[in-house]
Write an enzyme that holds these catalytic residues in place. Structure first.
Site, PDB file in Angstrom:
ATOM      1  N   GLY A   1      -2.702   9.263  -3.407  1.00 55.63           N
ATOM      2  CA  GLY A   1      -4.003   9.645  -3.967  1.00 55.63           C
ATOM      3  C   GLY A   1      -4.048  10.996  -4.637  1.00 55.63           C
ATOM      4  O   GLY A   1      -4.903  11.261  -5.486  1.00 55.63           O
TER       5      GLY A   1
ATOM      6  N   HIS B   1      -8.525   3.774   3.796  1.00 54.27           N
ATOM      7  CA  HIS B   1      -8.812   4.435   5.074  1.00 54.27           C
ATOM      8  C   HIS B   1     -10.299   4.527   5.420  1.00 54.27           C
ATOM      9  O   HIS B   1     -10.649   4.732   6.573  1.00 54.27           O
ATOM     10  CB  HIS B   1      -8.277   5.862   5.052  1.00 54.27           C
ATOM     11  CG  HIS B   1      -6.782   5.965   5.108  1.00 54.27           C
ATOM     12  ND1 HIS B   1      -5.966   5.414   4.159  1.00 54.27           N
ATOM     13  CD2 HIS B   1      -5.970   6.573   6.007  1.00 54.27           C
ATOM     14  CE1 HIS B   1      -4.704   5.672   4.460  1.00 54.27           C
ATOM     15  NE2 HIS B   1      -4.685   6.372   5.583  1.00 54.27           N
TER      16      HIS B   1
ATOM     17  N   ASP C   1       0.864  -1.182   0.000  1.00 52.92           N
ATOM     18  CA  ASP C   1       0.000   0.000   0.000  1.00 52.92           C
ATOM     19  C   ASP C   1       0.900   1.231   0.000  1.00 52.92           C
ATOM     20  O   ASP C   1       2.099   1.143   0.271  1.00 52.92           O
ATOM     21  CB  ASP C   1      -0.882  -0.014   1.264  1.00 52.92           C
ATOM     22  CG  ASP C   1      -1.776   1.216   1.349  1.00 52.92           C
ATOM     23  OD1 ASP C   1      -2.444   1.527   0.346  1.00 52.92           O
ATOM     24  OD2 ASP C   1      -1.791   1.892   2.398  1.00 52.92           O
ATOM     25  N   SER C   2       0.291   2.377  -0.257  1.00 53.52           N
ATOM     26  CA  SER C   2       1.038   3.628  -0.201  1.00 53.52           C
ATOM     27  C   SER C   2       1.497   3.949   1.225  1.00 53.52           C
ATOM     28  O   SER C   2       2.379   4.774   1.410  1.00 53.52           O
ATOM     29  CB  SER C   2       0.144   4.762  -0.709  1.00 53.52           C
ATOM     30  OG  SER C   2      -1.053   4.790   0.044  1.00 53.52           O
TER      31      SER C   2
ATOM     32  N   GLU D   1      -6.573   8.879   9.897  1.00 48.01           N
ATOM     33  CA  GLU D   1      -5.290   8.672  10.579  1.00 48.01           C
ATOM     34  C   GLU D   1      -5.277   9.387  11.925  1.00 48.01           C
ATOM     35  O   GLU D   1      -4.662   8.942  12.881  1.00 48.01           O
ATOM     36  CB  GLU D   1      -4.132   9.137   9.696  1.00 48.01           C
ATOM     37  CG  GLU D   1      -3.980   8.223   8.494  1.00 48.01           C
ATOM     38  CD  GLU D   1      -2.655   8.330   7.786  1.00 48.01           C
ATOM     39  OE1 GLU D   1      -1.746   9.041   8.266  1.00 48.01           O
ATOM     40  OE2 GLU D   1      -2.526   7.696   6.719  1.00 48.01           O
TER      41      GLU D   1
ATOM     42  N   CYS E   1     -11.186   3.255  -0.766  1.00 52.02           N
ATOM     43  CA  CYS E   1      -9.926   3.777  -0.228  1.00 52.02           C
ATOM     44  C   CYS E   1      -9.647   2.989   1.041  1.00 52.02           C
ATOM     45  O   CYS E   1     -10.572   2.707   1.817  1.00 52.02           O
ATOM     46  CB  CYS E   1     -10.058   5.265   0.077  1.00 52.02           C
ATOM     47  SG  CYS E   1      -8.603   5.950   0.883  1.00 52.02           S
TER      48      CYS E   1
ATOM     49  N   CYS F   1      -3.793  -0.873  -2.032  1.00 55.70           N
ATOM     50  CA  CYS F   1      -4.063   0.547  -2.291  1.00 55.70           C
ATOM     51  C   CYS F   1      -5.019   0.705  -3.484  1.00 55.70           C
ATOM     52  O   CYS F   1      -4.747   0.193  -4.577  1.00 55.70           O
ATOM     53  CB  CYS F   1      -2.733   1.239  -2.604  1.00 55.70           C
ATOM     54  SG  CYS F   1      -2.898   3.000  -2.876  1.00 55.70           S
ATOM     55  N   ASN F   2      -6.103   1.423  -3.256  1.00 58.94           N
ATOM     56  CA  ASN F   2      -7.072   1.649  -4.334  1.00 58.94           C
ATOM     57  C   ASN F   2      -6.463   2.492  -5.442  1.00 58.94           C
ATOM     58  O   ASN F   2      -6.719   2.265  -6.623  1.00 58.94           O
ATOM     59  CB  ASN F   2      -8.312   2.358  -3.796  1.00 58.94           C
ATOM     60  CG  ASN F   2      -9.206   1.427  -3.009  1.00 58.94           C
ATOM     61  OD1 ASN F   2     -10.220   0.956  -3.499  1.00 58.94           O
ATOM     62  ND2 ASN F   2      -8.831   1.141  -1.773  1.00 58.94           N
TER      63      ASN F   2
HETATM   64  N1  DGL Z   1      -4.021   3.901   0.186  1.00 61.11           N
HETATM   65  C1  DGL Z   1      -4.649   4.959  -0.557  1.00 61.11           C
HETATM   66  C2  DGL Z   1      -5.853   4.396  -1.325  1.00 61.11           C
HETATM   67  O1  DGL Z   1      -6.445   3.401  -0.951  1.00 61.11           O
HETATM   68  C3  DGL Z   1      -5.053   6.109   0.345  1.00 61.11           C
HETATM   69  C4  DGL Z   1      -3.894   6.929   0.866  1.00 61.11           C
HETATM   70  C5  DGL Z   1      -3.111   7.632  -0.234  1.00 61.11           C
HETATM   71  O2  DGL Z   1      -3.620   8.599  -0.830  1.00 61.11           O
HETATM   72  O3  DGL Z   1      -2.010   7.206  -0.503  1.00 61.11           O
HETATM   73  O4  DGL Z   1      -6.211   4.951  -2.332  1.00 61.11           O
END
Ligand code: DGL
Length: 272
Positions: free
Chosen positions: A46, A191, A13-14, A157, A189, A76-77
């Site tokens: 994102g 989060h 993931d990011s 977060e 997403c 990560c989406n």
């Molecule tokens: N993990 C990212 C997503 O699911 C969200 C956080 C980011 O913007 O990196 O898109």
């Protein structure tokens, strides 16, 4: 054929948001070993251009491939939306890759009754129209409405799950979707599941929220079952966590997303 069953599932993931996807994997696959990588030094993805996300994605994939993973889950989406092909190409034909979009889109199409689906995600995910395309491919009669909610990531977060400011912001973001009378909203997403209670309070009660990470846990279990690569072990799995930075409040936020103790987290240097 090699017995790959005990090899870990690689997840990236990011940042730490992908731990919500690990949480779902552990629910569906409690005996699978997992190697997680979060690019916490360069999060968020994102708001970045697809080109930069694709460059980072290549490096993230290489981190996991060093661990001899039996498959890769793109938690990560944003990466799933703009760079899934980068992961597939790098991993090669022998290492299956699962993103979160197809499982999320499939669950949403199964859930909708009025064929009006809302997608909430990062700017990158919404701009890519990946969910819209995936849904329309599954059912061309569905209308899809996208809404970027960039402030949800820092709010999740920060742990502001039950805070007036979050409710106010969520009302603003969700208003257009409520007006469009969607009956299903995809939390597109990593989060957003953290904020699902406040989101559910704002949309009409009959609206179904679809957690793409949860749908992905289910899809991964099915895939490994079909390919005969489920780990037959009944022991507690080996979970390894790697990140590119250990920022302030990392453990606190990470454990909230994972819903469990994180244990040892190791830093990977030299990216980019
Ligand atoms: N993990 C990212 C997503 O699911 C969200 C956080 C980011 O913007 O990196 O898109």
């Amino acid at each position: 054929m090699n017995d790959r069953t005990a090899q870990p599932i690689g997840v990236f993931d990011s940042g730490i948001g992908g731990l919500t996807v690990v949480r779902s994997l552990l629910r569906h696959l409690p005996h699978e070993n997992i190697v997680y990588f979060g690019d916490t030094a360069r999060v968020p993805y994102g708001s970045k251009s697809p080109q930069v996300v694709r460059e980072y994605t290549l490096q993230d994939t290489d981190v996991l491939l060093k661990h001899n993973v039996k498959m890769i889950v793109v938690a990560c989406n944003t990466v799933s939306a703009v760079a899934l092909d980068v992961v597939q190409k790098r991993a090669g034909a022998g290492t299956p890759v699962m993103g979160v979009i197809l499982p999320g889109a499939t669950a949403a199409v199964a859930a909708t009754r009025n064929k009006r689906i809302g997608i909430i995600g990062t700017q990158g995910t919404i701009a890519s129209r990946s969910y819209t395309n995936a849904i329309r491919e599954l059912d061309p009669a569905v209308e899809v409405f996208g809404q970027a909610c960039p402030l949800f990531v820092p709010l999740a977060e920060e742990g502001w799950t039950d805070h007036k400011a979050t409710e106010l912001i969520a009302r603003e973001y969700l208003h257009p979707l409520v007006q469009q009378k969607v009956d299903t909203v995809v939390l597109a997403c990593t989060h957003y599941p953290i904020l699902s209670e406040v989101i559910q309070r704002i949309v009409p009660p009959a609206v179904r929220l679809i957690d793409s990470g949860e749908a992905t846990g289910h899809a991964v279990a099915e895939l490994l079952g079909r390919s005969g690569e489920l780990n037959p072990s009944t022991l507690a799995p080996n979970l390894q966590f790697f990140v590119s930075d250990i920022p302030y409040k990392f453990t606190e936020v990470g454990e909230r997303f994972l819903g469990a103790r994180l244990g040892r987290v190791q830093r990977v240097g030299g990216l980019g």
